[in-house]
Design a protein around this motif. Structure first.
Motif, PDB file in Angstrom:
ATOM      1  N   TRP A  95      49.771  43.516  44.696  1.00 38.47           N
ATOM      2  CA  TRP A  95      50.873  43.449  43.576  1.00 38.47           C
ATOM      3  C   TRP A  95      50.518  42.338  42.517  1.00 38.47           C
ATOM      4  CZ3 TRP A  95      53.396  47.472  43.587  1.00 38.47           C
ATOM      5  CH2 TRP A  95      53.925  48.186  44.886  1.00 38.47           C
ATOM      6  N   HIS A  96      50.587  43.051  41.394  1.00 39.13           N
ATOM      7  CA  HIS A  96      50.293  41.934  40.063  1.00 39.13           C
ATOM      8  C   HIS A  96      50.909  42.897  38.832  1.00 39.13           C
ATOM      9  CE1 HIS A  96      46.988  44.815  39.986  1.00 39.13           C
ATOM     10  NE2 HIS A  96      46.504  44.469  38.583  1.00 39.13           N
ATOM     11  N   SER A  97      51.172  42.099  37.731  1.00 34.59           N
ATOM     12  CA  SER A  97      51.318  42.217  36.520  1.00 34.59           C
ATOM     13  C   SER A  97      50.254  42.096  35.608  1.00 34.59           C
ATOM     14  CB  SER A  97      52.672  41.692  35.809  1.00 34.59           C
ATOM     15  OG  SER A  97      52.701  41.981  34.349  1.00 34.59           O
ATOM     16  N   ASP A  98      49.474  42.988  34.842  1.00 36.63           N
ATOM     17  CA  ASP A  98      48.373  42.763  34.257  1.00 36.63           C
ATOM     18  C   ASP A  98      48.695  41.434  33.177  1.00 36.63           C
ATOM     19  OD1 ASP A  98      46.811  44.525  35.464  1.00 36.63           O
ATOM     20  OD2 ASP A  98      47.565  46.182  34.069  1.00 36.63           O
ATOM     21  N   LEU A  99      47.629  40.643  32.957  1.00 33.51           N
ATOM     22  CA  LEU A  99      47.613  39.603  31.955  1.00 33.51           C
ATOM     23  C   LEU A  99      48.683  38.597  32.131  1.00 33.51           C
ATOM     24  CD1 LEU A  99      46.228  41.513  28.995  1.00 33.51           C
ATOM     25  CD2 LEU A  99      44.904  40.493  30.467  1.00 33.51           C
ATOM     26  N   LEU A 154      55.276  45.960  38.940  1.00 34.05           N
ATOM     27  CA  LEU A 154      54.299  45.766  39.355  1.00 34.05           C
ATOM     28  C   LEU A 154      53.449  46.568  39.815  1.00 34.05           C
ATOM     29  CD1 LEU A 154      55.301  42.595  41.673  1.00 34.05           C
ATOM     30  CD2 LEU A 154      54.694  42.471  39.251  1.00 34.05           C
ATOM     31  N   HIS A 155      51.908  46.565  40.022  1.00 33.00           N
ATOM     32  CA  HIS A 155      51.255  47.548  40.465  1.00 33.00           C
ATOM     33  C   HIS A 155      50.313  47.112  41.368  1.00 33.00           C
ATOM     34  CE1 HIS A 155      49.350  46.227  36.744  1.00 33.00           C
ATOM     35  NE2 HIS A 155      48.009  46.739  37.440  1.00 33.00           N
ATOM     36  N   SER A 156      49.526  48.126  42.129  1.00 33.99           N
ATOM     37  CA  SER A 156      48.540  47.702  42.979  1.00 33.99           C
ATOM     38  C   SER A 156      47.823  48.872  43.501  1.00 33.99           C
ATOM     39  CB  SER A 156      49.381  47.193  44.380  1.00 33.99           C
ATOM     40  OG  SER A 156      48.246  47.030  45.457  1.00 33.99           O
ATOM     41  N   TYR A 174      39.264  55.360  33.461  1.00 33.97           N
ATOM     42  CA  TYR A 174      39.209  54.541  32.198  1.00 33.97           C
ATOM     43  C   TYR A 174      40.460  53.831  32.139  1.00 33.97           C
ATOM     44  CZ  TYR A 174      35.270  57.618  30.390  1.00 33.97           C
ATOM     45  OH  TYR A 174      34.265  58.480  30.254  1.00 33.97           O
ATOM     46  N   ARG A 175      40.257  52.569  31.679  1.00 35.81           N
ATOM     47  CA  ARG A 175      41.528  51.814  31.787  1.00 35.81           C
ATOM     48  C   ARG A 175      41.631  50.901  30.174  1.00 35.81           C
ATOM     49  NH1 ARG A 175      42.905  46.467  32.311  1.00 35.81           N
ATOM     50  NH2 ARG A 175      44.381  45.929  33.767  1.00 35.81           N
ATOM     51  N   THR A 176      42.755  50.856  29.643  1.00 36.63           N
ATOM     52  CA  THR A 176      42.856  50.158  28.537  1.00 36.63           C
ATOM     53  C   THR A 176      44.341  49.345  28.475  1.00 36.63           C
ATOM     54  OG1 THR A 176      43.945  52.109  27.442  1.00 36.63           O
ATOM     55  CG2 THR A 176      41.761  51.578  26.843  1.00 36.63           C
TER      56      THR A 176
HETATM   57 FE   LIG Z   1      46.095  45.778  37.131  1.00 37.67          FE
END
Ligand SMILES: [Fe+2]
Length: 283
Positions: free
Chosen positions: A102-106, A254-256, A270-272
């Protein structure tokens, strides 16, 4: 005609009737952005996006962020990162096995993540789902004994805290990499700048301490909080199809990542991402 269909409560929406590769009218984008803020996670299907098109669409959300460990990007579009298990000439073409917690980017930066966009090109037919947690709903349902320990408190987010435990296959961070991302403090409960809804802004792999609690007590509390997420009411599981574009608001979710058989399946995404503001708490 752009239509917005709630998929799961008020957390997930599917958006139809828009070609994200084409020019997007201002009012259409406004509708999409409002849906993202209201729901937290939105997705589109059957899109056909080149790195250039994904980059252009990302720029509607703000200035794209170039990842601090940028690699596997397109030279003309350094903001577009490839996530993949595919190898070319013995070398991985994308970042492999990231974010399986689990995390939140940046969140470990002063200005934390706003949106992340993830676009599926090749997707395993089994596994490799992305999980999302609604941290507003978690906040609303927090047991009082946990709420009083976190609300109004500051939490230390430290990218370096558990990095080597999370990424044992990666080379350890160098001295200058360690120094480049020092710990930062954010409120443990944050108020969304648009909807003004409160969310729990914590995850155990990055939070060194909360308020006056020591590291060990913080870890136990974080295990308790993440344990609450083991509940379908809070979670959405996205099963990927090629052409899916999923966008999430890192300020209330959050995402994982989840595993897949990387010997059997190819996966290319692809990710931005676009950074936001410094998170704030309004009592
Ligand atoms: Fe992420």
């Amino acid at each position: 005609m752009t239509t917005i269909t709630p998929i799961q409560n008020d957390f997930i929406a599917q958006i139809n009737g828009v070609d994200l590769a084409g020019p997007i009218e201002e009012k259409t984008f406004a509708k999409i952005q409002t849906a993202l803020h209201e729901f937290g996670v939105i997705y589109f299907q059957k899109q056909k996006l080149t790195p250039s098109a994904l980059s252009s669409f990302t720029k509607l959300w703000g200035k794209p962020d170039v990842h601090h460990l940028a690699e596997h990007t397109f030279p003309e579009y350094p903001e577009v990162r490839v996530l993949s298990n595919v190898k070319k000439d013995g070398k991985l073409v994308g970042a492999f096995r990231g974010g399986s917690f689990w995390h939140s980017d940046l969140s470990y930066l002063k200005k934390t993540g706003y949106v992340t966009l993830l676009y599926g090109i090749e997707c395993p037919s089994k596994g490799g789902d992305t999980l999302f947690a609604d941290m507003r709903r978690l906040y609303e349902n927090l047991p009082t004994n946990i709420r009083v320990q976190i609300e109004g408190k500051m939490a230390v987010h430290d990218r370096n805290y558990r990095y080597s435990a999370l990424y044992p296959e990666r080379p350890p961070l160098t001295k200058s990499q360690l120094a480049s991302v020092p710990p930062v403090e954010h409120p443990a409960v944050i108020t969304h700048p648009v909807t003004e809804k409160k969310s729990v802004f914590l995850y155990k792999e990055i939070i060194r301490t909360i308020g006056e609690l020591d590291q060990e007590t913080t870890w136990s509390l974080m295990e308790e909080i993440e344990g609450l997420l083991d509940n379908d009411d809070f979670i959405y599981r996205h099963k990927w199809n090629p052409g899916d574009l999923v966008i999430w608001d890192n300020r209330c979710t959050l995402h994982s990542a989840t595993p897949y058989d990387s010997e059997k399946f190819r996966r290319v995404l692809y990710r931005t991402q676009v950074s936001g503001e410094m998170p704030a708490y309004v009592a």
